[in-house]
Design a protein around this motif. Structure first.
Motif, mmCIF file in Angstrom:
data_model
loop_
_atom_site.group_PDB
_atom_site.id
_atom_site.type_symbol
_atom_site.label_atom_id
_atom_site.label_comp_id
_atom_site.label_asym_id
_atom_site.label_seq_id
_atom_site.Cartn_x
_atom_site.Cartn_y
_atom_site.Cartn_z
ATOM 1 N N TYR A 30 -8.342 -38.363 24.375
ATOM 2 C CA TYR A 30 -8.194 -38.890 25.732
ATOM 3 C C TYR A 30 -9.445 -38.573 26.564
ATOM 4 O O TYR A 30 -9.983 -39.449 27.243
ATOM 5 N N VAL A 31 -9.903 -37.332 26.495
ATOM 6 C CA VAL A 31 -11.081 -36.925 27.262
ATOM 7 C C VAL A 31 -12.307 -37.709 26.812
ATOM 8 O O VAL A 31 -13.081 -38.199 27.647
ATOM 9 N N SER A 32 -12.480 -37.848 25.508
ATOM 10 C CA SER A 32 -13.651 -38.600 25.020
ATOM 11 C C SER A 32 -13.554 -40.078 25.421
ATOM 12 O O SER A 32 -14.567 -40.696 25.775
ATOM 13 N N MET A 79 -12.044 -41.224 28.131
ATOM 14 C CA MET A 79 -12.324 -41.256 29.569
ATOM 15 C C MET A 79 -13.835 -41.158 29.817
ATOM 16 O O MET A 79 -14.373 -41.858 30.681
ATOM 17 N N LYS A 80 -14.520 -40.325 29.061
ATOM 18 C CA LYS A 80 -15.976 -40.211 29.211
ATOM 19 C C LYS A 80 -16.661 -41.516 28.814
ATOM 20 O O LYS A 80 -17.601 -41.957 29.461
ATOM 21 N N ARG A 81 -16.169 -42.115 27.741
ATOM 22 C CA ARG A 81 -16.737 -43.392 27.283
ATOM 23 C C ARG A 81 -16.549 -44.460 28.355
ATOM 24 O O ARG A 81 -17.496 -45.189 28.696
ATOM 25 N N LEU A 82 -15.360 -44.535 28.927
ATOM 26 C CA LEU A 82 -15.095 -45.523 29.984
ATOM 27 C C LEU A 82 -15.929 -45.230 31.230
ATOM 28 O O LEU A 82 -16.425 -46.159 31.880
ATOM 29 N N GLU A 83 -16.085 -43.975 31.541
ATOM 30 C CA GLU A 83 -16.905 -43.599 32.689
ATOM 31 C C GLU A 83 -18.368 -44.001 32.458
ATOM 32 O O GLU A 83 -19.026 -44.502 33.375
ATOM 33 N N ASN A 84 -18.844 -43.802 31.243
ATOM 34 C CA ASN A 84 -20.217 -44.196 30.917
ATOM 35 C C ASN A 84 -20.404 -45.714 31.021
ATOM 36 O O ASN A 84 -21.424 -46.187 31.533
ATOM 37 N N MET A 95 -6.219 -41.068 36.369
ATOM 38 C CA MET A 95 -5.145 -41.090 35.389
ATOM 39 C C MET A 95 -5.219 -39.791 34.582
ATOM 40 O O MET A 95 -6.240 -39.457 34.017
ATOM 41 N N SER A 96 -4.137 -39.065 34.530
ATOM 42 C CA SER A 96 -4.138 -37.794 33.817
ATOM 43 C C SER A 96 -3.511 -37.955 32.432
ATOM 44 O O SER A 96 -2.790 -38.913 32.164
ATOM 45 N N PHE A 97 -3.778 -36.967 31.608
ATOM 46 C CA PHE A 97 -3.299 -36.993 30.224
ATOM 47 C C PHE A 97 -1.799 -36.725 30.178
ATOM 48 O O PHE A 97 -1.304 -35.781 30.791
ATOM 49 N N LYS A 98 -1.083 -37.572 29.448
ATOM 50 C CA LYS A 98 0.348 -37.372 29.239
ATOM 51 C C LYS A 98 0.601 -37.417 27.739
ATOM 52 O O LYS A 98 0.264 -38.387 27.065
ATOM 53 N N TYR A 99 1.218 -36.364 27.250
ATOM 54 C CA TYR A 99 1.517 -36.251 25.816
ATOM 55 C C TYR A 99 2.870 -36.875 25.563
ATOM 56 O O TYR A 99 3.873 -36.503 26.188
ATOM 57 N N LYS A 100 2.916 -37.821 24.645
ATOM 58 C CA LYS A 100 4.160 -38.570 24.447
ATOM 59 C C LYS A 100 5.254 -37.749 23.762
ATOM 60 O O LYS A 100 6.424 -38.097 23.840
ATOM 61 N N PHE A 101 4.882 -36.630 23.106
ATOM 62 C CA PHE A 101 5.879 -35.780 22.448
ATOM 63 C C PHE A 101 6.146 -34.500 23.230
ATOM 64 O O PHE A 101 6.564 -33.489 22.675
ATOM 65 N N GLU A 102 5.921 -34.546 24.531
ATOM 66 C CA GLU A 102 6.069 -33.351 25.374
ATOM 67 C C GLU A 102 7.496 -32.798 25.330
ATOM 68 O O GLU A 102 7.694 -31.590 25.221
ATOM 69 N N LYS A 103 8.488 -33.682 25.380
ATOM 70 C CA LYS A 103 9.880 -33.221 25.349
ATOM 71 C C LYS A 103 10.215 -32.575 24.009
ATOM 72 O O LYS A 103 10.885 -31.536 23.959
#
Length: 147
Positions: A122-124, A126-131, A1-9
């Protein structure tokens, strides 16, 4: 799952507004530089004419020629006055558009900072879930070895 920014538009719209403001500011700067260059040239021309007229007065000058030069200098002064107003207006516009550009850049930067913070979260996460997943795998392996 990749990072998606909700205010990208919204961020793309703000970036486009910033780019447009930059273009407008660059055009205003160019107009100011052109007017200032023309004013400088006119002032230099007037200075040269004044110096020439002073030199010619010392060596002798006909009244008709002196009148012609005075008329020319008078017209030149009117042109200089006109360009002084143009330079002031162009400078005012340039400063106005510079402020607008700064506002647009600040707005864009706000969204950029928010995006960076969200990405770090998001990265932190994902790391927590991976751990957690790695811990579960380790526990399962340990249990299987014990059996």
């Amino acid at each position: 799952m990749s990072f998606k920014y909700k205010f990208e538009k919204i961020m793309h719209v703000k970036e486009r507004e910033k780019d447009e403001a930059l273009d407008i500011y660059n055009q205003a700067t160019r107009r100011f530089e052109e007017a200032a260059t023309k004013l400088y040239e006119l002032l230099k021309k007037k200075e040269d004419l004044d110096r020439l007229q002073s030199e010619r007065l010392v060596s002798g000058l006909q009244v008709v020629e002196m009148r012609y030069q005075q008329q020319f200098i008078s017209n030149l002064e009117k042109t200089i006055s006109h360009y002084q107003k143009r330079v002031m207006n162009a400078r005012t516009q340039m400063y106005y558009y510079q402020e607008k550009l700064a506002e647009k850049m600040t707005e864009y930067k706000k969204y950029e900072v928010i995006k960076d913070k969200k990405k770090m979260q998001y990265v932190s996460e994902m790391k927590r879930l991976e751990n957690i997943e790695m811990d579960d795998i380790s526990i399962q392996q340990f249990i299987h070895k014990e059996l």
